[in-house]
Scaffold this active site. Structure first.
Site, short mmCIF file in Angstrom:
data_model
loop_
_atom_site.label_atom_id
_atom_site.label_comp_id
_atom_site.label_asym_id
_atom_site.label_seq_id
_atom_site.Cartn_x
_atom_site.Cartn_y
_atom_site.Cartn_z
N VAL A 136 0.91 -1.14 0.00
CA VAL A 136 0.00 0.00 0.00
C VAL A 136 0.95 1.19 0.00
O VAL A 136 1.55 1.51 1.03
CB VAL A 136 -0.95 -0.01 1.22
CG1 VAL A 136 -1.80 1.25 1.25
CG2 VAL A 136 -1.83 -1.25 1.21
N PRO A 137 1.14 1.81 -1.17
CA PRO A 137 2.31 2.69 -1.39
C PRO A 137 2.24 4.08 -0.76
O PRO A 137 2.20 5.10 -1.44
CB PRO A 137 2.37 2.77 -2.92
CG PRO A 137 0.95 2.64 -3.35
CD PRO A 137 0.33 1.67 -2.38
N CYS A 138 2.30 4.12 0.56
CA CYS A 138 2.31 5.40 1.26
C CYS A 138 3.57 6.21 0.94
O CYS A 138 3.58 7.42 1.07
CB CYS A 138 2.15 5.19 2.76
SG CYS A 138 3.35 4.07 3.49
N HIS A 139 4.63 5.52 0.47
CA HIS A 139 5.87 6.22 0.13
C HIS A 139 5.69 7.11 -1.11
O HIS A 139 6.52 7.97 -1.36
CB HIS A 139 7.01 5.21 -0.11
CG HIS A 139 6.75 4.24 -1.21
ND1 HIS A 139 5.98 3.12 -1.04
CD2 HIS A 139 7.16 4.23 -2.51
CE1 HIS A 139 5.92 2.44 -2.18
NE2 HIS A 139 6.62 3.10 -3.09
#
Length: 173
Positions: A136-139
């Site tokens: 889950v690409p919070c970056h």
């Protein structure tokens, strides 16, 4: 965020440090860098979740992470169990899943996408509490001016992930 006792975990040694992977029978429930902010209390001291490296979801995640870090995977295909967040957090995490590799979004853009344009700070808090780093690409969430801001796993890791994905210039691709 409260997790159930049915959760199992294992570890994975990534190029960016040791990661802890947790799953339920419904899917991947957590992926954290060891020692990152907002690590569940069950993992912050002696690990309270049983280790099950043979769990099929954990095995699938490890395989896909290996491909991702080798530059051979741009999307993840693992079942997710994000039920441990609030409804608001889950809506933010679902919006993060729509940011493609090679792309970024600001916290304001994410708040617009979930229909809560005034909730930029709350979106930031939900992004920071994302229990499934990398997948889950919070970056991929940046400050309004495109600056690297906040990442529970550390800004160096955020920069390395964005470099691997071709967003930032560097040698990790």
């Amino acid at each position: 965020m409260k997790f159930t006792r049915s959760i199992v975990q294992t570890t994975f040694q990534s190029p960016l440090g040791k990661m802890i992977i947790a799953a339920t029978d419904n899917g991947l429930a957590g992926l954290w860098f060891e020692g990152q902010r907002h690590l569940p209390p069950e993992l912050a001291g002696p690990v309270l979740w049983p280790s099950d490296p043979a769990h099929p979801v954990l095995q699938k995640v490890i395989g896909q992470l290996q491909e991702y870090f080798a530059g051979q995977r741009t999307q993840f295909d693992v079942p997710l169990d994000l039920a441990y967040g609030t409804a608001f957090q889950q809506s933010v995490w679902q919006a993060l899943l729509k940011i493609p590799q090679g792309g970024t979004a600001s916290y304001g853009e994410v708040s617009q996408r979930i229909g809560k344009p005034a909730a930029v700070r709350a979106v930031g808090a939900a992004v920071g509490r994302n229990p499934v780093s990398v997948i889950v690409p919070c970056h991929r969430v940046m400050g309004a001016n495109g600056a690297l801001t906040g990442y529970a796993g550390g800004l160096e890791r955020k920069a390395a992930l964005l470099t691997l994905e071709g967003v930032l210039q560097g040698s990790a691709s």
